[in-house]
Design a protein around this motif. Structure first.
Motif, PDB file in Angstrom:
ATOM      1  N   ARG A  36     -10.729  -9.119  -4.856  1.00 22.74           N
ATOM      2  CA  ARG A  36      -9.807 -10.250  -4.826  1.00 22.74           C
ATOM      3  C   ARG A  36      -8.947 -10.149  -3.564  1.00 22.74           C
ATOM      4  O   ARG A  36      -8.760  -9.073  -3.004  1.00 22.74           O
ATOM      5  CB  ARG A  36      -8.901 -10.250  -6.057  1.00 22.74           C
ATOM      6  N   ARG A  37      -8.386 -11.268  -3.155  1.00 24.80           N
ATOM      7  CA  ARG A  37      -7.508 -11.250  -1.984  1.00 24.80           C
ATOM      8  C   ARG A  37      -6.302 -10.346  -2.219  1.00 24.80           C
ATOM      9  O   ARG A  37      -5.834  -9.657  -1.308  1.00 24.80           O
ATOM     10  CB  ARG A  37      -7.039 -12.674  -1.661  1.00 24.80           C
ATOM     11  N   GLU A  38      -5.787 -10.349  -3.441  1.00 22.74           N
ATOM     12  CA  GLU A  38      -4.645  -9.505  -3.757  1.00 22.74           C
ATOM     13  C   GLU A  38      -4.973  -8.033  -3.565  1.00 22.74           C
ATOM     14  O   GLU A  38      -4.123  -7.237  -3.120  1.00 22.74           O
ATOM     15  CB  GLU A  38      -4.188  -9.748  -5.202  1.00 22.74           C
ATOM     16  N   GLU A  39      -6.209  -7.661  -3.896  1.00 24.45           N
ATOM     17  CA  GLU A  39      -6.606  -6.265  -3.762  1.00 24.45           C
ATOM     18  C   GLU A  39      -6.752  -5.875  -2.297  1.00 24.45           C
ATOM     19  O   GLU A  39      -6.358  -4.778  -1.889  1.00 24.45           O
ATOM     20  CB  GLU A  39      -7.908  -6.043  -4.536  1.00 24.45           C
ATOM     21  N   VAL A  40      -7.334  -6.760  -1.488  1.00 27.65           N
ATOM     22  CA  VAL A  40      -7.431  -6.495  -0.056  1.00 27.65           C
ATOM     23  C   VAL A  40      -6.038  -6.341   0.546  1.00 27.65           C
ATOM     24  O   VAL A  40      -5.776  -5.430   1.349  1.00 27.65           O
ATOM     25  CB  VAL A  40      -8.201  -7.616   0.664  1.00 27.65           C
ATOM     26  N   ALA A  41      -5.132  -7.233   0.147  1.00 31.72           N
ATOM     27  CA  ALA A  41      -3.768  -7.175   0.674  1.00 31.72           C
ATOM     28  C   ALA A  41      -3.103  -5.847   0.326  1.00 31.72           C
ATOM     29  O   ALA A  41      -2.454  -5.216   1.175  1.00 31.72           O
ATOM     30  CB  ALA A  41      -2.950  -8.343   0.124  1.00 31.72           C
ATOM     31  N   GLN A  42      -3.269  -5.393  -0.906  1.00 33.43           N
ATOM     32  CA  GLN A  42      -2.628  -4.145  -1.310  1.00 33.43           C
ATOM     33  C   GLN A  42      -3.250  -2.954  -0.600  1.00 33.43           C
ATOM     34  O   GLN A  42      -2.540  -2.052  -0.141  1.00 33.43           O
ATOM     35  CB  GLN A  42      -2.720  -3.966  -2.820  1.00 33.43           C
ATOM     36  N   LEU A  43      -4.569  -2.937  -0.478  1.00 39.00           N
ATOM     37  CA  LEU A  43      -5.229  -1.828   0.202  1.00 39.00           C
ATOM     38  C   LEU A  43      -4.841  -1.754   1.671  1.00 39.00           C
ATOM     39  O   LEU A  43      -4.755  -0.667   2.250  1.00 39.00           O
ATOM     40  CB  LEU A  43      -6.748  -1.967   0.072  1.00 39.00           C
ATOM     41  N   ALA A  44      -4.622  -2.913   2.288  1.00 35.65           N
ATOM     42  CA  ALA A  44      -4.282  -2.960   3.710  1.00 35.65           C
ATOM     43  C   ALA A  44      -2.784  -2.916   3.966  1.00 35.65           C
ATOM     44  O   ALA A  44      -2.361  -2.840   5.126  1.00 35.65           O
ATOM     45  CB  ALA A  44      -4.873  -4.225   4.344  1.00 35.65           C
ATOM     46  N   GLY A  45      -1.974  -2.980   2.907  1.00 41.02           N
ATOM     47  CA  GLY A  45      -0.538  -2.975   3.089  1.00 41.02           C
ATOM     48  C   GLY A  45       0.000  -4.270   3.670  1.00 41.02           C
ATOM     49  O   GLY A  45       0.970  -4.269   4.429  1.00 41.02           O
ATOM     50  N   LEU A  46      -0.614  -5.403   3.295  1.00 42.71           N
ATOM     51  CA  LEU A  46      -0.237  -6.713   3.820  1.00 42.71           C
ATOM     52  C   LEU A  46       0.205  -7.627   2.690  1.00 42.71           C
ATOM     53  O   LEU A  46      -0.054  -7.353   1.513  1.00 42.71           O
ATOM     54  CB  LEU A  46      -1.420  -7.352   4.568  1.00 42.71           C
ATOM     55  N   GLY A  47       0.841  -8.720   3.046  1.00 43.84           N
ATOM     56  CA  GLY A  47       1.197  -9.716   2.060  1.00 43.84           C
ATOM     57  C   GLY A  47      -0.006 -10.551   1.664  1.00 43.84           C
ATOM     58  O   GLY A  47      -0.893 -10.823   2.493  1.00 43.84           O
ATOM     59  N   ASP A  49      -0.125 -13.733   0.929  1.00 42.41           N
ATOM     60  CA  ASP A  49      -0.125 -15.002   1.651  1.00 42.41           C
ATOM     61  C   ASP A  49      -0.696 -14.845   3.056  1.00 42.41           C
ATOM     62  O   ASP A  49      -1.383 -15.749   3.553  1.00 42.41           O
ATOM     63  CB  ASP A  49       1.301 -15.571   1.730  1.00 42.41           C
ATOM     64  N   TYR A  50      -0.416 -13.713   3.673  1.00 43.13           N
ATOM     65  CA  TYR A  50      -0.936 -13.463   5.020  1.00 43.13           C
ATOM     66  C   TYR A  50      -2.459 -13.389   5.000  1.00 43.13           C
ATOM     67  O   TYR A  50      -3.146 -13.973   5.850  1.00 43.13           O
ATOM     68  CB  TYR A  50      -0.337 -12.170   5.563  1.00 43.13           C
ATOM     69  N   VAL A  51      -3.000 -12.653   4.017  1.00 42.09           N
ATOM     70  CA  VAL A  51      -4.465 -12.535   3.899  1.00 42.09           C
ATOM     71  C   VAL A  51      -5.082 -13.900   3.615  1.00 42.09           C
ATOM     72  O   VAL A  51      -6.128 -14.259   4.184  1.00 42.09           O
ATOM     73  CB  VAL A  51      -4.830 -11.519   2.799  1.00 42.09           C
ATOM     74  N   ILE A  52      -4.453 -14.697   2.764  1.00 47.10           N
ATOM     75  CA  ILE A  52      -4.965 -16.030   2.449  1.00 47.10           C
ATOM     76  C   ILE A  52      -5.015 -16.895   3.708  1.00 47.10           C
ATOM     77  O   ILE A  52      -6.011 -17.585   3.966  1.00 47.10           O
ATOM     78  CB  ILE A  52      -4.093 -16.698   1.366  1.00 47.10           C
ATOM     79  N   ARG A  53      -3.951 -16.854   4.500  1.00 44.26           N
ATOM     80  CA  ARG A  53      -3.926 -17.670   5.720  1.00 44.26           C
ATOM     81  C   ARG A  53      -5.016 -17.253   6.695  1.00 44.26           C
ATOM     82  O   ARG A  53      -5.670 -18.103   7.313  1.00 44.26           O
ATOM     83  CB  ARG A  53      -2.554 -17.587   6.392  1.00 44.26           C
TER      84      ARG A  53
END
Length: 278
Positions: A36-47, A49-53
Motif C-alpha cells: 500500500r502507499r501508506e506502507e511505502v511511505a512508512q518504510l521510506a520515512g515519508l508522508g 500525501d507526498y508518495v501519492i503526489r
C-alpha cells in the motif's frame, strides 16, 4: 524530471513488492497487489500525501535522499535505482559517495534473521535497513527522516528513536569516531558525510575531542551495554558482518543464554513484535 514516467515506475515497483518481502503481514483485507502507499511511505520515512503526489505525477522534484529511501523501500536493483534517479532529474549515486543502496540479497538475509535484532549500516553508520526485532529493541527508525537515521548521531547528539540510549563515553565511542575518519578518507567528496561530521563536531564536545585525536577505526564485534527505556540495561553481544561490495555492515545482536538480557530479548520477541508489527 519526467513526472509521468517516474510515477509509472513507482507504481509498478510498489506492485512488485510483497508485504512478506519487507516483513509486513499481508492481512485478510488487502485489495491491492504489492504494498500500500501508506506502507511505502512508512518504510521510506515519508508522508503518505507526498508518495501519492509522486505516484500521480504531480509531486515536487524529490531530493537524492528521498530517492534513495524510496529505492530501499521498494527494493530496487542497482539498475532500477539509477533509472529512478534519472527520471527524477538527478544523477545516480556516484562512486565517490558513500553507498546507500542495500542489495536485495542482503535484505533477504535480514528477513530471515527473525530471532535476533539486526541492522544494515552504511560506511558512515546510517541505518539503511532493519528487521522487526531491531524495531522492538531500538524503536521505529521509519519515524525519523533518513538523514537522522544514524547510530553515531544518535550516540553523540541523542537524536534516536527514543527506546535506547547509547553513551558517548563508552569504550566503543572512539571506534565510532574512527569509523567516520576512515569513511572520510574513502569518500572525501561526499557532502552528506561532511555535513554529518560538521554537525557532530559542533554539537558534541566528546565527539570533537575524539575527532581531534585523529585516529582511524572500524566497527568491531564485542559486548555492549545499552539502556532500554522499558527493559533497563541490556548487555548484548554485537557481531559485525561485512558486505564488502557496498562497504556496508550488518550488525546482529544476541545475548548469552540464561542471562537477564537473554530473557529481555525473548520478551521483546513476544511483546515488542506485537507492538511494532503493522
Amino acid at each position: 524530471m519526467d513526472r509521468s514516467e517516474l510515477a509509472a515506475v513507482l507504481r509498478t515497483a510498489r506492485s512488485r513488492v510483497k508485504p512478506a518481502d519487507v516483513g509486513l503481514p499481508a492481512g485478510p483485507r488487502r485489495q491491492v497487489p504489492g504494498l500500500r502507499r501508506e506502507e511505502v511511505a512508512q518504510l521510506a520515512g515519508l508522508g503518505v500525501d507526498y508518495v501519492i503526489r509522486l505516484e500521480q505525477g504531480r509531486g515536487p522534484r524529490p531530493s537524492t535522499q528521498v530517492l534513495g529511501a524510496l529505492a530501499r523501500a521498494l527494493r530496487l536493483s542497482d539498475d532500477d535505482r539509477d533509472t529512478l534517479f534519472r527520471l527524477a532529474g538527478s544523477a545516480p549515486p556516484q562512486a565517490g559517495r558513500v553507498p546507500m543502496h542495500v542489495r536485495p540479497s542482503v535484505l533477504r538475509l535480514l528477513d530471515r534473521m527473525s530471532d535476533l535484532p539486526a541492522l544494515v549500516l552504511s560506511a558512515k553508520s546510517d541505518v539503511l535497513a532493519w528487521n522487526p526485532l531491531a524495531t522492538a529493541l531500538f524503536g521505529d527508525f521509519s519515524e525519523l527522516p533518513p538523514a537522522r537515521r544514524n547510530l553515531i548521531r544518535q550516540r553523540f547528539l541523542g537524536t534516536g528513536v527514543g527506546r535506547v540510549t547509547l553513551s558517548p563515553d563508552s569504550d566503543s565511542a572512539a571506534d565510532c569516531v574512527g569509523c567516520l575518519r576512515t569513511a572520510r578518507a574513502r569518500y572525501p567528496d561526499d557532502p552528506d558525510l561532511a555535513r554529518l561530521i560538521a554537525d557532530l563536531r559542533t554539537g558534541s564536545a566528546p565527539f570533537d575531542s575524539l575527532w581531534q585525536a585523529a585516529r582511524s577505526g572500524r566497527l568491531r564485534a564485542g559486548s555492549t551495554t545499552i539502556k532500554h527505556s522499558e527493559l533497563g540495561p541490556l548487555t548484548l553481544d554485537c557481531d559485525v558482518l561485512l558486505v564488502p561490495e557496498t562497504d556496508q555492515t550488518v550488525l546482529v545482536y544476541s545475548a548469552e543464554p540464561g542471562t537477564s538480557s537473554a530473557s529481555a530479548l525473548e520478551l521483546l520477541r513476544v511483546t515488542g513484535l506485537e507492538q511494532f508489527t503493522y
